[in-house]
Scaffold this motif. Structure first.
Motif, PDB file in Angstrom:
ATOM      1  N   GLY A 117       0.813  -1.217   0.000  1.00  0.00           N
ATOM      2  CA  GLY A 117       0.000   0.000   0.000  1.00  0.00           C
ATOM      3  C   GLY A 117       0.843   1.262   0.000  1.00  0.00           C
ATOM      4  N   ASP A 118       1.997   1.209   0.657  1.00  0.00           N
ATOM      5  CA  ASP A 118       2.890   2.366   0.681  1.00  0.00           C
ATOM      6  C   ASP A 118       3.500   2.638  -0.696  1.00  0.00           C
ATOM      7  OD1 ASP A 118       2.409   2.598   3.381  1.00  0.00           O
ATOM      8  OD2 ASP A 118       4.213   1.482   3.969  1.00  0.00           O
ATOM      9  N   LEU A 119       3.521   1.597  -1.545  1.00  0.00           N
ATOM     10  CA  LEU A 119       4.164   1.737  -2.857  1.00  0.00           C
ATOM     11  C   LEU A 119       3.189   2.021  -3.992  1.00  0.00           C
ATOM     12  CD1 LEU A 119       6.628  -1.315  -2.594  1.00  0.00           C
ATOM     13  CD2 LEU A 119       7.136   1.096  -2.123  1.00  0.00           C
ATOM     14  N   LEU A 120       1.889   1.944  -3.722  1.00  0.00           N
ATOM     15  CA  LEU A 120       0.884   2.071  -4.779  1.00  0.00           C
ATOM     16  C   LEU A 120      -0.050   3.248  -4.503  1.00  0.00           C
ATOM     17  CD1 LEU A 120       0.070  -1.730  -5.167  1.00  0.00           C
ATOM     18  CD2 LEU A 120       1.267  -0.307  -6.845  1.00  0.00           C
ATOM     19  N   PRO A 121      -0.717   3.755  -5.535  1.00  0.00           N
ATOM     20  CA  PRO A 121      -1.669   4.863  -5.343  1.00  0.00           C
ATOM     21  C   PRO A 121      -2.754   4.510  -4.328  1.00  0.00           C
ATOM     22  CG  PRO A 121      -1.225   4.523  -7.674  1.00  0.00           C
ATOM     23  CD  PRO A 121      -0.601   3.376  -6.961  1.00  0.00           C
ATOM     24  N   ALA A 122      -3.225   5.506  -3.627  1.00  0.00           N
ATOM     25  CA  ALA A 122      -4.215   5.295  -2.570  1.00  0.00           C
ATOM     26  C   ALA A 122      -5.500   4.672  -3.093  1.00  0.00           C
ATOM     27  CB  ALA A 122      -4.521   6.634  -1.883  1.00  0.00           C
ATOM     28  N   ASP A 123      -5.857   4.973  -4.372  1.00  0.00           N
ATOM     29  CA  ASP A 123      -7.117   4.439  -4.881  1.00  0.00           C
ATOM     30  C   ASP A 123      -7.073   2.929  -5.115  1.00  0.00           C
ATOM     31  OD1 ASP A 123      -5.385   4.503  -6.988  1.00  0.00           O
ATOM     32  OD2 ASP A 123      -6.795   5.393  -8.422  1.00  0.00           O
ATOM     33  N   LEU A 124      -5.884   2.320  -4.937  1.00  0.00           N
ATOM     34  CA  LEU A 124      -5.784   0.863  -5.077  1.00  0.00           C
ATOM     35  C   LEU A 124      -5.935   0.147  -3.734  1.00  0.00           C
ATOM     36  CD1 LEU A 124      -2.860   0.462  -7.641  1.00  0.00           C
ATOM     37  CD2 LEU A 124      -5.321   0.355  -8.052  1.00  0.00           C
ATOM     38  N   ALA A 125      -6.188   0.906  -2.688  1.00  0.00           N
ATOM     39  CA  ALA A 125      -6.318   0.310  -1.350  1.00  0.00           C
ATOM     40  C   ALA A 125      -7.379  -0.783  -1.289  1.00  0.00           C
ATOM     41  CB  ALA A 125      -6.617   1.403  -0.325  1.00  0.00           C
ATOM     42  N   PRO A 126      -8.572  -0.590  -1.913  1.00  0.00           N
ATOM     43  CA  PRO A 126      -9.574  -1.668  -1.872  1.00  0.00           C
ATOM     44  C   PRO A 126      -9.078  -2.961  -2.526  1.00  0.00           C
ATOM     45  CG  PRO A 126     -10.598   0.402  -2.529  1.00  0.00           C
ATOM     46  CD  PRO A 126      -9.121   0.628  -2.554  1.00  0.00           C
ATOM     47  N   VAL A 127      -8.274  -2.819  -3.591  1.00  0.00           N
ATOM     48  CA  VAL A 127      -7.728  -4.008  -4.256  1.00  0.00           C
ATOM     49  C   VAL A 127      -6.801  -4.755  -3.298  1.00  0.00           C
ATOM     50  CG1 VAL A 127      -6.274  -4.814  -6.156  1.00  0.00           C
ATOM     51  CG2 VAL A 127      -7.911  -2.947  -6.533  1.00  0.00           C
ATOM     52  N   LEU A 128      -5.958  -4.008  -2.617  1.00  0.00           N
ATOM     53  CA  LEU A 128      -5.024  -4.643  -1.684  1.00  0.00           C
ATOM     54  C   LEU A 128      -5.749  -5.282  -0.505  1.00  0.00           C
ATOM     55  CD1 LEU A 128      -2.176  -1.954  -1.633  1.00  0.00           C
ATOM     56  CD2 LEU A 128      -2.282  -4.074  -2.964  1.00  0.00           C
TER      57      LEU A 128
END
Length: 399
Positions: A117-128
């Motif tokens: 999550g620290d390495l990816l855009p915030a909008d990908l949080a649900p995917v993670l």
């Protein structure tokens, strides 16, 4: 241990390099590398691949997978411990590697997802957040693994009791087809000779190679296969060798001599036609050439023939000296077996008694006289008062 430190520790695994070369471990190492180098999307893919591989192997977590791999993959330290030998440098390396594997198994998936999550855009949080989790934890230690190797050996021989030798390779038999205990009926005297010879091998004494010969269906093969069910024979391994693979047997025997287990090389239904010269290969194996047969290996064979090599009338024709040499050559193979056990057909009373015993084991409720009469009639149509005919009769009662 941090993700970065664990990645470096995995690179330094030295006693169990074979385990780090496994695809699942390669994906786990690549996951740690992607997290360390800031490659978020690659980390997600590697994470998913690790989860898939774990479930495909039937494991709930890396600890489960590593517990199996550490016990059943051959590596320098497990083989050292199996032999009861010492090597301080190798022991130190193995202890370090096992500590590294424990740290990997105890990694929390939540921590890994948070780093992604620290390495990816915030909008990908649900995917993670939707990524599946595997369980963390490890039950293995350097001490309990060492004890396992000393008690059970290492590699495939620690995991399986029976094997096929095919094409120069061992194939484990996960569920061997063998009777045991009360299902073994009749031929107690014959079977006890084979058991006693095998027990002597397990006790480290010199033993004979064994030939079980006689009528078809009398239980010769069953006797050999049942040996791995005998209480106290836990160190026994059975390797079935096809006649076509006899030429590869010396190579197989060389690999077995240094193992802690005892091995029976089982050749079923052995016979040679008059033009088949491969029997000379077996003669050399039984007799021993320049390279001796290891004390933990014995050859057990079954045959419907006493002399194994078919004789013809032409063998008995011609000059007396030539005739005697030809016959002696073809009968000498059986004499290489120090223990030869004859299996004869049962008499009528023994056959009917065996049918009664089998019926009782199968829970068949039938009038005794009617059962015996039906069995006698069945045997007339299926010649041979043997355990095989008795089992076929019992099976026919269910149809």
């Amino acid at each position: 241990m941090t993700v970065e430190a664990l990645r470096c520790a995995l690179l330094g695994v030295s006693a169990y390099r074979n385990i780090t070369a496994q695809p699942l471990m390669a994906d786990a190492a690549a996951l740690l590398e992607a997290l360390s180098l800031g490659r978020g999307e690659e980390a997600v893919e590697r994470y998913a691949r690790v989860f898939y591989a774990l479930r495909q192997a039937g494991c709930q977590g890396l600890g489960d997978w590593l517990w199996d791999a550490l016990r059943y993959e051959e590596a320098p330290y497990p083989l050292l411990a199996e032999r009861g030998e010492r090597d301080s440098a190798l022991e130190c390396a193995a202890r370090r590697d096992i500590g590294t594997f424990r740290a990997l198994a105890e990694l929390d998936c939540g921590e890994l997802v948070a780093k992604m999550g620290d390495l990816l855009p915030a909008d990908l949080a649900p995917v993670l957040e939707g990524l599946p989790r595997w369980s963390a934890g490890a039950e293995f230690t350097f001490e309990n693994l060492t004890e396992f190797y000393r008690r059970n050996g290492a590699g495939l021989f620690a995991r399986y009791r029976a094997f096929l030798w095919e094409g120069g390779a061992l194939t484990p038999v996960e569920r061997p087809d063998c009777f045991g205990g009360e299902e073994l009926l009749g031929y107690e005297r014959e079977r006890e000779q084979v058991i006693a010879n095998t027990r002597a091998m397990l006790e480290g004494r010199e033993v004979n190679n064994v030939l079980l010969y006689g009528e078809p269906g009398t239980g010769k093969s069953v006797t050999v296969k049942s040996l791995i069910t005998v209480p106290g024979f836990e160190d026994l391994r059975l390797i079935q060798v096809q006649k076509e693979s006899l030429g590869d047997m010396p190579e197989l025997i060389r690999t077995l001599g240094h193992r802690r287990q005892k091995f029976i090389l089982f050749i079923d239904d052995l016979a040679f036609d008059q033009d088949d010269r491969t029997y000379s290969v077996l003669k050399t194996i039984l007799e021993g050439g320049l390279e001796p047969r290891p004390a933990n290996v014995a050859v057990y064979a079954t045959s419907n023939r006493r002399h194994l090599v078919r004789q013809t009338f032409s063998d008995r024709a011609g000059d007396e000296v030539d005739r005697n040499e030809t016959i002696n050559e073809k009968t000498s193979l059986a004499e290489r077996f120090g223990l030869r056990v004859l299996y004869q057909t049962l008499n009528k009373a023994q056959f009917l008694d065996m049918v009664e015993q089998m019926a009782a084991l199968r829970g068949i409720a039938m009038d005794r006289e009617a059962l015996r009469a039906a069995a006698a009639q069945f045997e007339v149509r299926h010649p041979g008062k043997t355990p095989r005919t008795a089992r076929q009769f019992i099976a026919s009662l269910g149809t």
